[in-house]
Design an enzyme around this catalytic site. Structure first.
Site, short mmCIF file in Angstrom:
data_model
loop_
_atom_site.label_atom_id
_atom_site.label_comp_id
_atom_site.label_asym_id
_atom_site.label_seq_id
_atom_site.Cartn_x
_atom_site.Cartn_y
_atom_site.Cartn_z
N THR A 6 0.87 -1.20 0.00
CA THR A 6 0.00 0.00 0.00
C THR A 6 0.90 1.23 0.00
O THR A 6 2.01 1.19 0.52
CB THR A 6 -0.89 -0.03 1.26
OG1 THR A 6 -1.86 -1.05 1.09
CG2 THR A 6 -1.56 1.30 1.54
N GLY A 26 -10.67 -2.06 3.19
CA GLY A 26 -9.60 -2.09 4.18
C GLY A 26 -9.53 -0.81 4.99
O GLY A 26 -10.42 0.04 4.91
N ASP A 27 -8.47 -0.70 5.75
CA ASP A 27 -8.28 0.49 6.59
C ASP A 27 -7.86 1.71 5.79
O ASP A 27 -8.10 2.84 6.20
CB ASP A 27 -7.18 0.20 7.62
CG ASP A 27 -5.85 -0.10 6.91
OD1 ASP A 27 -5.84 -0.97 6.02
OD2 ASP A 27 -4.85 0.55 7.21
N ARG A 87 -14.78 -6.13 0.16
CA ARG A 87 -14.04 -5.92 1.41
C ARG A 87 -13.34 -4.54 1.35
O ARG A 87 -12.62 -4.24 0.42
CB ARG A 87 -13.00 -7.01 1.61
CG ARG A 87 -12.11 -6.84 2.85
CD ARG A 87 -10.78 -6.19 2.53
NE ARG A 87 -9.86 -6.15 3.66
CZ ARG A 87 -8.72 -5.48 3.66
NH1 ARG A 87 -8.36 -4.79 2.60
NH2 ARG A 87 -7.93 -5.50 4.72
N THR A 110 0.03 1.61 6.90
CA THR A 110 0.00 0.48 5.98
C THR A 110 0.16 -0.79 6.78
O THR A 110 0.68 -0.76 7.90
CB THR A 110 1.10 0.60 4.92
OG1 THR A 110 1.07 -0.56 4.07
CG2 THR A 110 2.49 0.71 5.54
N GLY A 111 -0.29 -1.90 6.23
CA GLY A 111 -0.19 -3.17 6.94
C GLY A 111 -1.52 -3.90 6.91
O GLY A 111 -2.43 -3.52 6.18
N GLY A 152 -4.97 -4.63 7.37
CA GLY A 152 -5.96 -3.58 7.57
C GLY A 152 -6.92 -3.77 8.73
O GLY A 152 -7.30 -2.79 9.38
N1 ASP Z 1 -3.83 -1.86 4.75
C1 ASP Z 1 -4.10 -2.45 3.47
C2 ASP Z 1 -5.39 -3.21 3.55
O1 ASP Z 1 -5.57 -3.97 4.47
C3 ASP Z 1 -3.00 -3.31 2.97
C4 ASP Z 1 -1.60 -2.78 3.17
O2 ASP Z 1 -1.40 -1.73 3.75
O3 ASP Z 1 -0.64 -3.40 2.72
O4 ASP Z 1 -6.19 -3.08 2.66
#
Ligand code: ASP
Length: 310
Positions: A177, A207-208, A205, A228-229, A231
């Site tokens: 992300t 995400g965050d 779906r 990021t990460g 979500g």
């Molecule tokens: N946060 C993002 C999600 O869950 C993915 C990511 O940050 O790599 O959609």
């Protein structure tokens, strides 16, 4: 009094393999250069984060725009959010399938709409009505991601269950992300985040990344943040706002960025990364994953890396 601009970008937090490091560094450096050009031209922090994110959406290295992970149906579905710390105006899109640069549509929502979010077809219609060309979903799909999805689905039949296969590390399913935070000469901060979400995600779906206060937040009185990460834990903790609130209470962004990653890990065993910047130009870059691609520009400094804690 004019402020010295600052720009920080990230290109996702995970165990970036050695053979992908150069592409990531190149991508975040290019993004930082584009954002910095906007600031040097006298553009706003909003302009800077938008331009930086567009560069990474266009770069197939990242899970944003073309080249994103595919969902369970083999489609790209994109989420993005942008926020102005001066006015608290925000614009977000979710689950869009026909936009090359979702952050551009998010910016249009921020500037031209009384609303904060548009999702799916309504978001695409809003974008088209405001001069943004639509593409085909196929235009966003690349062979690498078709192979990745096929391999994942062959190995992990989830039987229609949306849960991740337990033996798979979450950081292999959610990474790359992109996001940016900036401070402009007028002393205003802004943030933007854009993503294709997670591999094999259920259609619809969200995400965050595009959720206000979770993957992105900006308020001149506190801080601008992009996370990021994985979500789901990040959104349960409303992590970007959690971090911004602590900066407003007087803590340094450098310290709070690290604290946010500790909190994410300790509270929900989540993984990820954050960039955090306040209106005085103080910044934090942290991740609890092995690596995170980031780049930074100030008047005095130009730097990029794949690990940085604290
Ligand atoms: N946060 C993002 C999600 O869950 C993915 C990511 O940050 O790599 O959609």
């Amino acid at each position: 009094m004019p402020t010295n601009p600052v720009l920080v970008v990230h290109g996702g937090a995970w165990a970036i393999p050695d053979d992908m490091v150069d592409a990531h560094l190149n991508g975040v450096r290019n993004a930082a250069a584009a954002g910095w050009r906007a600031l040097e031209r006298g553009g706003s922090s909003l302009d800077a984060v938008e331009e930086a994110v567009v560069v990474m959406e266009d770069d197939e290295t990242f899970d944003a725009g073309r080249g994103s992970f595919l969902n369970r149906d083999g489609k790209v579905q994109l989420d993005a959010f942008i926020m102005d710390g001066a006015t608290l105006r925000g614009g977000g899109v979710g689950c869009v399938e026909r936009l090359r640069n979702p952050v551009r549509a998010a910016r249009k929502i921020l500037s031209d709409s009384p609303h904060v979010y548009f999702v799916a077809e309504g978001a695409e219609r809003f974008a088209a009505e405001h001069g943004i060309a639509l593409c085909r979903n196929e235009d966003l799909i690349i062979p690498r991601e078709v192979d990745r999805l096929r391999e994942y689905q062959a190995q992990h039949s989830t039987g229609g269950n949306d849960l991740f296969a337990p033996e798979i590390s979450h950081d292999m399913l959610s990474h790359d992300t992109v996001g940016a935070v900036a401070l402009d000469r007028q002393g205003n901060i802004a943030a933007a985040t854009s993503t294709g979400g997670t591999l094999n995600k259920a259609p619809g779906r969200l995400g965050d990344s595009s959720l206000i206060g979770c993957g992105c937040y900006a308020d001149n009185l506190s801080a601008a943040a992009s996370t990021t990460g994985w979500g789901e834990p990040i959104m349960k903790l409303v992590l970007a706002k959690w971090a911004a609130d602590r900066v407003e209470s007087g803590s340094l962004p450098e310290w709070i960025a690290q604290e946010a990653m500790n909190y994410l890990k300790q509270r929900l065993d989540g993984h990820g990364g954050i960039i955090l910047l306040d209106a005085q130009g103080r910044l934090g870059i942290a991740h609890n994953t092995p690596r995170m691609a980031w780049a930074l520009r100030t008047k005095q400094e130009e730097d990029a890396g794949i690990t940085r804690n604290g």
